[in-house]
Design an enzyme around this catalytic site. Structure first.
Site, PDB file in Angstrom:
ATOM      1  N   CYS B  65      32.708  83.792 140.645  1.00  0.00           N
ATOM      2  CA  CYS B  65      31.515  83.742 140.116  1.00  0.00           C
ATOM      3  C   CYS B  65      31.424  84.848 139.171  1.00  0.00           C
ATOM      4  CB  CYS B  65      30.443  83.675 140.795  1.00  0.00           C
ATOM      5  SG  CYS B  65      30.532  82.147 142.383  1.00  0.00           S
ATOM      6  N   CYS B  68      32.321  84.991 135.078  1.00  0.00           N
ATOM      7  CA  CYS B  68      31.574  84.583 134.229  1.00  0.00           C
ATOM      8  C   CYS B  68      30.127  85.430 134.091  1.00  0.00           C
ATOM      9  CB  CYS B  68      31.575  83.113 134.210  1.00  0.00           C
ATOM     10  SG  CYS B  68      32.928  82.316 134.177  1.00  0.00           S
ATOM     11  N   HIS B  69      29.640  85.430 135.274  1.00  0.00           N
ATOM     12  CA  HIS B  69      28.382  85.831 135.495  1.00  0.00           C
ATOM     13  C   HIS B  69      27.973  87.328 135.572  1.00  0.00           C
ATOM     14  CE1 HIS B  69      27.184  81.635 135.596  1.00  0.00           C
ATOM     15  NE2 HIS B  69      27.944  81.403 136.521  1.00  0.00           N
ATOM     16  N   HIS B 177       0.396  65.722 151.385  1.00  0.00           N
ATOM     17  CA  HIS B 177       0.521  67.161 150.806  1.00  0.00           C
ATOM     18  C   HIS B 177      -0.574  67.089 149.717  1.00  0.00           C
ATOM     19  CE1 HIS B 177       3.600  68.989 153.182  1.00  0.00           C
ATOM     20  NE2 HIS B 177       4.334  67.940 153.013  1.00  0.00           N
ATOM     21  N   ARG B 218      15.257  70.571 152.650  1.00  0.00           N
ATOM     22  CA  ARG B 218      14.031  70.171 152.919  1.00  0.00           C
ATOM     23  C   ARG B 218      13.615  68.611 152.544  1.00  0.00           C
ATOM     24  NH1 ARG B 218      10.602  70.952 156.634  1.00  0.00           N
ATOM     25  NH2 ARG B 218      10.756  68.587 156.757  1.00  0.00           N
ATOM     26  N   CYS B 222      12.688  65.495 154.998  1.00  0.00           N
ATOM     27  CA  CYS B 222      11.593  64.778 155.038  1.00  0.00           C
ATOM     28  C   CYS B 222      11.701  63.335 155.259  1.00  0.00           C
ATOM     29  CB  CYS B 222      10.740  65.316 154.026  1.00  0.00           C
ATOM     30  SG  CYS B 222       9.407  66.251 154.471  1.00  0.00           S
TER      31      CYS B 222
END
Lengths: 110, 273
Positions: B65, B68-69, B177, B218, B222
């Protein structure tokens, strides 16, 4: 799941002489008690937990923690320590399956 | 008349007391507050691990990684604040998990169909890498822009999914929610991620299950736990399924929630119960 035995230690960047500093650490560890069953097979999962955490400052023992199966997964430990000189804090910890690790951090006292 | 005025003022005062009580209720439970005051939690171990992977994982092309970064993620600072967004090279709207997988298969030379890579990526690399990359944007404000037509489409889809009732329980995200936000399920308060800009602390460490989760986990969880999705997935035929990872379904919801949180400051890793 993070690798077993990986630890993060956090110490203050600088401290004045005679100051009481807080040393925090988190160890990634499954901390199996040996009483839990594998849901798929029904077999007991063998116990696997940290037994001892030792804090050394410049090779001199600060404190030792004797831990057991009652401690939570990925445990957090913190101690307060009085520093009078700069040096290296080394933390050695081991588990009941023979794993041994070491982690160190520098403390600068001005 | 006077009596009425007194009554009205009493009502107003009562209302004030009531809102104060509500505000107090919304504060964090004390044990969670204590944990936050410690200043350090197991989530930080994942950042550390992600940093190691960032420099050490090598694909068939011999690239990491970092090649490139930049070292220590120099060029990735602030990248997480704009995700999910449209990427030309992937030709889709991607969130952080999808973007990392795309990078690995496209530039680092991993084979997407290789079983070992799949296992490694899902079980080992995905969460630490996502946490590390997200933590590089700490302190910056979320700014998800809807410039691309694909992004706009995705946003509309996300909004639709938020209120769409599915599954054996005929539930939608919005029921808990948005409609019931501020009330409680058992002891847990129900937050409103759209109004209250709650996207800031994801990926988060949950000390109830002792796991680090990205938003993708998450959302999918759910759908499995509360909506009673079944194992087969066909959104037209069979409503009752857990959406596959990296699917538009999940990313659209992420985009909708994160766009709503625009302007809030990122604090990764979060700590949740």
């Amino acid at each position: 799941m993070a690798t077993i035995g990986r630890a993060v230690v956090r110490v203050p960047k600088s401290a004045s002489k005679g100051e009481v500093v807080k040393i925090q650490m988190v160890i990634t560890h499954p901390m199996e008690t040996g009483l839990r069953k594998d849901k798929k097979t029904g077999q007991l999962i063998p116990a696997h937990y940290i037994t001892k955490v030792e804090f050394l400052f410049n090779g001199k023992k600060v404190t030792t923690l004797h831990t057991g199966a009652g401690v939570s997964k990925n445990p957090y430990f913190a101690i307060k320590m009085k520093v009078t000189e700069s040096g290296t804090l080394t933390i050695k910890y081991e588990d009941n399956k023979g794993g041994k690790w070491e982690k160190s951090a520098e403390i600068n006292v001005s | 008349m006077k009596r009425k005025a007194i009554l009205a003022s009493a009502l107003v005062a009562g209302g004030a007391v009531f809102t104060m009580a509500m505000a107090q209720e919304e504060q964090l439970p004390t044990h969670l507050k204590e944990l936050l005051e410690l200043g350090m939690h197991p989530g930080h171990a994942f950042i550390d691990e992600g940093k190691d992977y960032y420099h050490s994982i090598k694909g068939a092309n011999g690239k990491t990684c970092a090649s490139c970064h930049g070292q220590d993620g120099e060029k990735l600072q602030g990248a997480y604040a704009k995700m999910p967004r449209y990427y030309k090279d992937l030709d889709r709207v991607a969130d952080i998990d999808t973007r990392i997988k795309g990078c690995m298969t496209k530039y680092m030379g991993f084979d997407a169909k290789d079983k070992k890579f799949k296992k490694d990526f899902d079980k080992k690399w995905r969460v630490p890498l996502a946490t590390y990359v997200a933590s590089l944007s700490n302190g910056q404000a979320i700014s998800v822009q809807l410039d691309d037509p694909q992004e706009k489409e995705m946003y509309k889809y996300g909004e639709q999914l938020w209120y769409m009732r599915v599954g054996a329980r005929d539930f939608s995200c919005g029921i808990c929610h948005t409609v019931l936000a501020g009330k409680r399920i058992r002891l847990q308060g129900l937050p409103d991620p759209v109004k209250n800009k709650l996207y800031t602390h994801w990926p988060a460490y949950r000390f109830g299950s002792d796991r680090m989760w990205t938003m993708e986990d998450r959302v999918r969880s759910c759908f499995k736990a509360y909506f009673l999705y079944t194992k087969q997935w066909d959104e037209k035929k069979d409503w009752v399924k857990k959406p596959p990872a990296h699917s538009d379904w999940v990313i659209a919801l992420e985009l909708y929630m994160k766009h709503a949180a625009n302007g809030a400051t990122i604090e990764v890793p979060g700590l949740l119960r």
